[in-house]
Design a protein around this motif. Sequence first.
Motif, PDB file in Angstrom:
ATOM      1  N   ALA A 271       0.823  -1.211   0.000  1.00 16.33           N
ATOM      2  CA  ALA A 271       0.000   0.000   0.000  1.00 16.33           C
ATOM      3  C   ALA A 271       0.857   1.261   0.000  1.00 16.33           C
ATOM      4  N   ALA A 272       2.162   1.106  -0.090  1.00 14.12           N
ATOM      5  CA  ALA A 272       3.041   2.279  -0.078  1.00 14.12           C
ATOM      6  C   ALA A 272       2.835   3.113  -1.335  1.00 14.12           C
ATOM      7  N   VAL A 273       3.018   4.419  -1.198  1.00 11.31           N
ATOM      8  CA  VAL A 273       2.944   5.363  -2.314  1.00 11.31           C
ATOM      9  C   VAL A 273       4.369   5.792  -2.646  1.00 11.31           C
ATOM     10  N   ASP A 274       4.714   5.747  -3.912  1.00  7.64           N
ATOM     11  CA  ASP A 274       6.081   6.046  -4.342  1.00  7.64           C
ATOM     12  C   ASP A 274       6.569   7.384  -3.784  1.00  7.64           C
ATOM     13  N   ASP A 275       7.785   7.355  -3.224  1.00 11.81           N
ATOM     14  CA  ASP A 275       8.493   8.548  -2.742  1.00 11.81           C
ATOM     15  C   ASP A 275       7.842   9.201  -1.524  1.00 11.81           C
ATOM     16  N   VAL A 276       6.864   8.541  -0.922  1.00  9.40           N
ATOM     17  CA  VAL A 276       6.283   9.028   0.328  1.00  9.40           C
ATOM     18  C   VAL A 276       6.711   8.073   1.441  1.00  9.40           C
ATOM     19  N   VAL A 277       7.451   8.594   2.423  1.00 10.80           N
ATOM     20  CA  VAL A 277       7.940   7.767   3.535  1.00 10.80           C
ATOM     21  C   VAL A 277       6.841   7.660   4.586  1.00 10.80           C
ATOM     22  N   ARG A 278       6.534   6.444   4.994  1.00  8.26           N
ATOM     23  CA  ARG A 278       5.432   6.222   5.939  1.00  8.26           C
ATOM     24  C   ARG A 278       5.928   5.451   7.159  1.00  8.26           C
ATOM     25  N   HIS A 279       5.536   5.936   8.342  1.00  3.67           N
ATOM     26  CA  HIS A 279       5.737   5.211   9.594  1.00  3.67           C
ATOM     27  C   HIS A 279       4.373   5.091  10.267  1.00  3.67           C
ATOM     28  N   ALA A 280       3.819   3.883  10.319  1.00  2.00           N
ATOM     29  CA  ALA A 280       2.500   3.658  10.920  1.00  2.00           C
ATOM     30  C   ALA A 280       2.675   2.918  12.241  1.00  2.00           C
ATOM     31  N   TYR A 281       1.906   3.346  13.258  1.00  4.34           N
ATOM     32  CA  TYR A 281       2.025   2.773  14.598  1.00  4.34           C
ATOM     33  C   TYR A 281       0.637   2.441  15.147  1.00  4.34           C
ATOM     34  N   ASP A 282       0.620   1.455  16.048  1.00  9.03           N
ATOM     35  CA  ASP A 282      -0.625   1.042  16.676  1.00  9.03           C
ATOM     36  C   ASP A 282      -0.395   0.903  18.176  1.00  9.03           C
ATOM     37  N   GLU A 283      -1.413   1.248  18.952  1.00 11.84           N
ATOM     38  CA  GLU A 283      -1.316   1.139  20.400  1.00 11.84           C
ATOM     39  C   GLU A 283      -1.288  -0.326  20.827  1.00 11.84           C
ATOM     40  N   ILE A 284      -0.544  -0.599  21.882  1.00  7.73           N
ATOM     41  CA  ILE A 284      -0.414  -1.967  22.393  1.00  7.73           C
ATOM     42  C   ILE A 284      -1.507  -2.213  23.433  1.00  7.73           C
ATOM     43  N   LYS A 285      -2.099  -3.405  23.390  1.00  7.11           N
ATOM     44  CA  LYS A 285      -3.085  -3.779  24.406  1.00  7.11           C
ATOM     45  C   LYS A 285      -2.404  -3.921  25.768  1.00  7.11           C
ATOM     46  N   PRO A 286      -3.118  -3.653  26.864  1.00 12.42           N
ATOM     47  CA  PRO A 286      -4.512  -3.199  26.919  1.00 12.42           C
ATOM     48  C   PRO A 286      -4.623  -1.708  26.588  1.00 12.42           C
ATOM     49  N   TYR A 287      -5.655  -1.381  25.783  1.00 13.15           N
ATOM     50  CA  TYR A 287      -5.875   0.002  25.420  1.00 13.15           C
ATOM     51  C   TYR A 287      -6.410   0.790  26.615  1.00 13.15           C
ATOM     52  N   GLY A 288      -6.318   2.110  26.476  1.00 12.16           N
ATOM     53  CA  GLY A 288      -6.929   2.963  27.478  1.00 12.16           C
ATOM     54  C   GLY A 288      -8.403   3.146  27.154  1.00 12.16           C
ATOM     55  N   ALA A 289      -8.917   4.333  27.369  1.00 15.60           N
ATOM     56  CA  ALA A 289     -10.323   4.593  27.059  1.00 15.60           C
ATOM     57  C   ALA A 289     -10.590   4.448  25.571  1.00 15.60           C
ATOM     58  N   GLU A 290      -9.577   4.748  24.754  1.00 15.43           N
ATOM     59  CA  GLU A 290      -9.686   4.616  23.302  1.00 15.43           C
ATOM     60  C   GLU A 290      -8.456   3.892  22.763  1.00 15.43           C
ATOM     61  N   GLN A 291      -8.623   3.250  21.618  1.00 16.32           N
ATOM     62  CA  GLN A 291      -7.464   2.749  20.882  1.00 16.32           C
ATOM     63  C   GLN A 291      -7.008   3.857  19.940  1.00 16.32           C
ATOM     64  N   VAL A 292      -5.710   4.090  19.882  1.00 19.16           N
ATOM     65  CA  VAL A 292      -5.160   5.163  19.064  1.00 19.16           C
ATOM     66  C   VAL A 292      -4.253   4.573  17.993  1.00 19.16           C
ATOM     67  N   ARG A 293      -4.519   4.968  16.747  1.00 18.47           N
ATOM     68  CA  ARG A 293      -3.647   4.628  15.613  1.00 18.47           C
ATOM     69  C   ARG A 293      -3.032   5.928  15.100  1.00 18.47           C
ATOM     70  N   GLN A 294      -1.799   5.853  14.601  1.00 18.94           N
ATOM     71  CA  GLN A 294      -1.127   7.058  14.113  1.00 18.94           C
ATOM     72  C   GLN A 294      -0.166   6.709  12.986  1.00 18.94           C
ATOM     73  N   ALA A 295       0.071   7.692  12.120  1.00 13.64           N
ATOM     74  CA  ALA A 295       1.018   7.499  11.023  1.00 13.64           C
ATOM     75  C   ALA A 295       1.664   8.843  10.701  1.00 13.64           C
ATOM     76  N   TYR A 296       2.980   8.802  10.490  1.00 19.29           N
ATOM     77  CA  TYR A 296       3.727   9.961  10.009  1.00 19.29           C
ATOM     78  C   TYR A 296       4.057   9.740   8.539  1.00 19.29           C
ATOM     79  N   LEU A 297       3.877  10.777   7.728  1.00 18.73           N
ATOM     80  CA  LEU A 297       4.198  10.730   6.305  1.00 18.73           C
ATOM     81  C   LEU A 297       5.178  11.849   5.986  1.00 18.73           C
ATOM     82  N   SER A 298       6.212  11.530   5.216  1.00 20.08           N
ATOM     83  CA  SER A 298       7.150  12.547   4.760  1.00 20.08           C
ATOM     84  C   SER A 298       7.117  12.566   3.245  1.00 20.08           C
ATOM     85  N   ALA A 299       6.693  13.713   2.669  1.00 19.42           N
ATOM     86  CA  ALA A 299       6.558  13.850   1.217  1.00 19.42           C
ATOM     87  C   ALA A 299       7.059  15.222   0.807  1.00 19.42           C
TER      88      ALA A 299
END
Length: 331
Positions: A271-299
């Motif tokens: 699913a990578a896009v050419d020349d766009v650097v991606r770092h995707a992260y996911d929260e580790i269980k047990p989650y808090g009140a919410e599960q948080v997903r995040q991604a940094y993109l450098s383009a």
Amino acid sequence: MTEQTSSVEDAAATPVEDATPTPVEDGTTTPVEAPAALPPAPEEAPAVAAPEAVPTAVDPEVPSTAVGAEVPPAPVRKDRRVLRALLRWTAATVVFAAVGTSVAYGITRMDRTDVPGLATESDGRWDYPTITRPPLPSGSPRPLAESNRTGTHYADLRRLVLPAPKGAHADAALRGTDGWLATKTFLAEYATRDDRETVGQQLTDNGLRHIAARGWTTPDGTHTRIYLLQFDSVVVADEVNSPGLTSYNMPNYALRGAERTMADDRFPDRAAVDDVVRHAYDEIKPYGAEQVRQAYLSAGDTLALIVQSRKGTAKAVPFQQTVVLQSQLLG
């Protein structure tokens, strides 16, 4: 850690188009031509000379025909009936074959959900509106073009933020002033005061120009925030991304509600896009009140942070879909 997801290539259901999209062929089907009309049956079958009768067996009950005796011609009426029946069956076969071919062709052109009995449930993708890249100033290259050595996004950065999907409620807090967000609002995403100060100093030291942002909440309670941070060049943006804010296994600074986070190894590499650097992260269980997903993109000269959170669990498919579409807009 996270549920198994479908292909992210499919998840990105809304392709990103340029401001002047290239025409494509329409999806209309080609009509099936009707078979050519058959010629009418002849009124009279042509007379055919009867072969000379040569008895092959002698039946005592049936008188044999002497060799050389005159043989009466075959009945013409019966031949006409046979010929006409044959023509009718041939015409019917051609018509049914043509109809069957057109039906089969129509079925193959249908979407799966258009065929009764083959409908499938939604895999969780959001219904984004048509997404179009904003026009570039005359003579300006794309940010990732070889001729654009600084990786500059010449288009208005505020128009490069992914729009909200249909049915979502906009987050007024991320509208900013004239579409530009205050740096302190972005820094509020980080968990601790020390981290906010450290990240803020990095942005200042690297000459942050401005931040464009957008946020929304979908009916299922998923809260999305997208931030685009623009710098003077691709070199600076890359430095802020890594080693500044990200590393291979985990982000360098925790976000609110996601103190324990690791690399999302279920985000497909294809699913990578050419020349766009991606770092995707996911929260580790047990989650808090919410599960948080995040991604940094450098383009190019721009660094993006995408955050999705939801009470209980944050679904993987809309997160991946959002990350891919935002990557395409920046590419």
